[in-house]
Enzyme design. Structure first.
Site, short mmCIF file in Angstrom:
data_model
loop_
_atom_site.label_atom_id
_atom_site.label_comp_id
_atom_site.label_asym_id
_atom_site.label_seq_id
_atom_site.Cartn_x
_atom_site.Cartn_y
_atom_site.Cartn_z
N ASP A 105 0.83 -1.21 0.00
CA ASP A 105 0.00 0.00 0.00
C ASP A 105 0.87 1.27 0.00
O ASP A 105 0.41 2.34 -0.35
CB ASP A 105 -0.92 0.00 1.22
CG ASP A 105 -0.20 -0.21 2.54
OD1 ASP A 105 0.84 -0.89 2.56
OD2 ASP A 105 -0.67 0.31 3.58
N TYR A 128 10.95 3.56 1.21
CA TYR A 128 10.43 2.19 1.11
C TYR A 128 9.39 2.10 -0.01
O TYR A 128 9.48 1.23 -0.88
CB TYR A 128 9.83 1.77 2.45
CG TYR A 128 9.07 0.45 2.42
CD1 TYR A 128 9.75 -0.77 2.33
CD2 TYR A 128 7.69 0.41 2.49
CE1 TYR A 128 9.06 -1.98 2.30
CE2 TYR A 128 6.99 -0.78 2.46
CZ TYR A 128 7.68 -1.98 2.37
OH TYR A 128 6.99 -3.17 2.34
N1 LIG Z 1 5.07 -6.50 6.83
C1 LIG Z 1 4.14 -5.69 6.34
O1 LIG Z 1 3.38 -5.03 7.07
C2 LIG Z 1 3.96 -5.58 4.84
C3 LIG Z 1 2.93 -4.75 4.35
C4 LIG Z 1 2.75 -4.66 2.97
C5 LIG Z 1 3.58 -5.38 2.11
N2 LIG Z 1 4.58 -6.14 2.61
C6 LIG Z 1 5.44 -6.88 1.68
O2 LIG Z 1 5.22 -8.26 1.89
C7 LIG Z 1 6.40 -9.01 1.60
C8 LIG Z 1 6.73 -9.94 2.76
O3 LIG Z 1 6.95 -9.14 3.93
P1 LIG Z 1 7.36 -9.79 5.32
O4 LIG Z 1 6.81 -8.90 6.38
O5 LIG Z 1 7.07 -11.25 5.33
O6 LIG Z 1 8.94 -9.56 5.25
P2 LIG Z 1 10.09 -10.12 6.21
O7 LIG Z 1 9.53 -10.88 7.35
O8 LIG Z 1 11.02 -8.98 6.46
O9 LIG Z 1 10.82 -11.20 5.25
C9 LIG Z 1 11.60 -10.81 4.17
C10 LIG Z 1 12.60 -11.92 3.91
O10 LIG Z 1 13.41 -11.54 2.79
C11 LIG Z 1 14.76 -11.79 3.12
N3 LIG Z 1 15.64 -10.95 2.32
C12 LIG Z 1 16.03 -9.66 2.56
N4 LIG Z 1 16.87 -9.25 1.61
C13 LIG Z 1 17.05 -10.29 0.76
C14 LIG Z 1 17.83 -10.50 -0.41
N5 LIG Z 1 18.62 -9.54 -0.88
N6 LIG Z 1 17.76 -11.69 -1.04
C15 LIG Z 1 16.97 -12.69 -0.55
N7 LIG Z 1 16.21 -12.56 0.55
C16 LIG Z 1 16.25 -11.38 1.20
C17 LIG Z 1 14.84 -11.48 4.60
O11 LIG Z 1 16.02 -12.02 5.15
P3 LIG Z 1 16.70 -11.24 6.42
O12 LIG Z 1 15.67 -11.26 7.50
O13 LIG Z 1 17.91 -12.07 6.69
O14 LIG Z 1 17.00 -9.85 5.95
C18 LIG Z 1 13.56 -12.16 5.09
O15 LIG Z 1 13.76 -13.54 5.30
C19 LIG Z 1 7.47 -7.97 1.26
O16 LIG Z 1 7.53 -7.80 -0.13
C20 LIG Z 1 6.93 -6.68 1.88
O17 LIG Z 1 7.40 -5.53 1.19
C21 LIG Z 1 4.78 -6.26 3.95
#
Ligand SMILES: NC(=O)c1ccc[n+]([C@@H]2O[C@H](COP(=O)([O-])OP(=O)(O)OC[C@H]3O[C@@H](n4cnc5c(N)ncnc54)[C@H](OP(=O)(O)O)[C@@H]3O)[C@@H](O)[C@H]2O)c1
Length: 292
Positions: A105, A128
């Site tokens: 969003d 971001y």
């Molecule tokens: N969380 C929210 O509220 C939210 C809201 C809207 C959209 N999203 C989107 O939803 C998706 C999932 O979010 P999430 O909250 O599950 O994220 P998350 O828990 O931060 O997980 C992201 C994963 O990606 C890994 N990562 C980071 N850099 C990387 C790289 N260069 N190559 C390979 N892996 C890498 C991280 O590893 P490390 O932990 O070791 O860095 C982590 O395991 C993302 O695209 C995010 O932008 C999230």
């Protein structure tokens, strides 16, 4: 989709990926990829590892998700969130895979007052958001036709740092909580988003951008009040007796947030005949899952 499809799950150790792993249909053969072995910012590595695996589906959950950290680590944000998805799209194109990519969003300004449609103009107000928008554009310009860009919001789920867990921790420690009440959005349970991903993959839906969040909306303050209420109903330790609404201006963060980020889910509903669950009900499901 046919039986025994190979699914490459990128960012497999993250929060959303846990939700996907919890419900992935048995017909998928799961390959988990994450740092340090698989880095989406390394174009050569992405291609050389994806090619021999030859997945049918790639789901990209990898991202640099620390919203305020992106303001000080801009290069990293654009590399991971902006360029990495493009490298995955090139790899998907090379092996004939469908790419499912998760966006946010935060690609919108938040100036609207009614639910955002997929083709509303974007206008991110943070690094971001700009980096995630670049990720969408990297996929769109890759030449890949079989992609789903799924924008979601306010995610929470098992084994992740998220708002629900923060409020539960603070509610057990403090008597008073102050939470912003002038940002409106839709909380989204990772397992609901995960389900929707497989619904979309299994349907004859057109590739493209889709908005996916739980239905209904609230402010962070209203979300916190509901979390505390459900914590009490679940006999969790609750010390807090006052949740106080405050304005964003009274609690400044390095990154600006959209004031309004509610999505219209009409496109998903029309494409699949399914509805996303209501956010309060999904929060109940999360509390039930936490007990297991
Ligand atoms: N969380 C929210 O509220 C939210 C809201 C809207 C959209 N999203 C989107 O939803 C998706 C999932 O979010 P999430 O909250 O599950 O994220 P998350 O828990 O931060 O997980 C992201 C994963 O990606 C890994 N990562 C980071 N850099 C990387 C790289 N260069 N190559 C390979 N892996 C890498 C991280 O590893 P490390 O932990 O070791 O860095 C982590 O395991 C993302 O695209 C995010 O932008 C999230």
């Amino acid at each position: 989709m046919n039986a025994s499809l190979k699914l490459a799950l990128i960012g497999a150790n993250g929060m959303l990926a846990q939700g996907i792993k919890a419900i992935v249909p048995a017909s998928f053969d799961l390959i988990e990829l994450d740092l340090p072995d698989f880095d989406i910012t390394r174009q050569d590595q992405v291609m050389s590892m994806i090619k021999p695996l030859a997945p049918d589906v790639i789901i990209n959950c990898a991202a640099y998700t620390h919203v305020d950290g992106c303001e000080t680590h801009e290069a990293l944000a654009f590399s991971v969130n902006g360029e990495g998805p493009g490298y995955l799209a090139q790899a998907a194109l090379a092996v004939g895979a469908v790419l499912v990519h998760i966006s946010t969003d935060y690609v919108f300004s938040g100036d609207k007052t009614e639910p955002y449609l997929e083709d509303d103009p974007t206008g991110p107000v943070s690094t971001y958001g700009r980096s995630k928008l670049m990720g969408e554009k990297s996929i769109l310009s890759s030449g890949l036709l079989h992609y789903f860009i799924l924008r979601t919001s306010w995610l929470y789920g098992m084994r992740g740092k998220n708002f629900v867990e923060t409020i539960l921790r603070l509610a057990a420690e403090r008597e008073e909580l102050r939470v912003v009440s002038d940002q409106q959005g839709s909380p989204t349970y990772t397992e609901d988003l995960a389900n929707a991903i497989f619904v979309l993959l299994g349907s004859k839906s057109q590739p493209g951008v889709y908005h996916l969040s739980n239905t209904g909306s609230c402010s962070w303050y209203e979300f916190a009040v509901e979390i505390v209420q459900q914590a009490r109903e679940n006999q969790l330790p609750v010390k807090v007796d006052r949740v106080i609404p405050i304005r964003t201006a009274d609690y400044p963060f390095p990154a600006k947030r959209p004031a309004y980020s509610v999505f219209s889910k009409q496109k998903y509903e029309q494409a699949t005949g399914q509805k996303m669950p209501a956010w309060r009900e999904s929060l109940k499901q999360y509390f039930a899952a936490r007990k297991k």
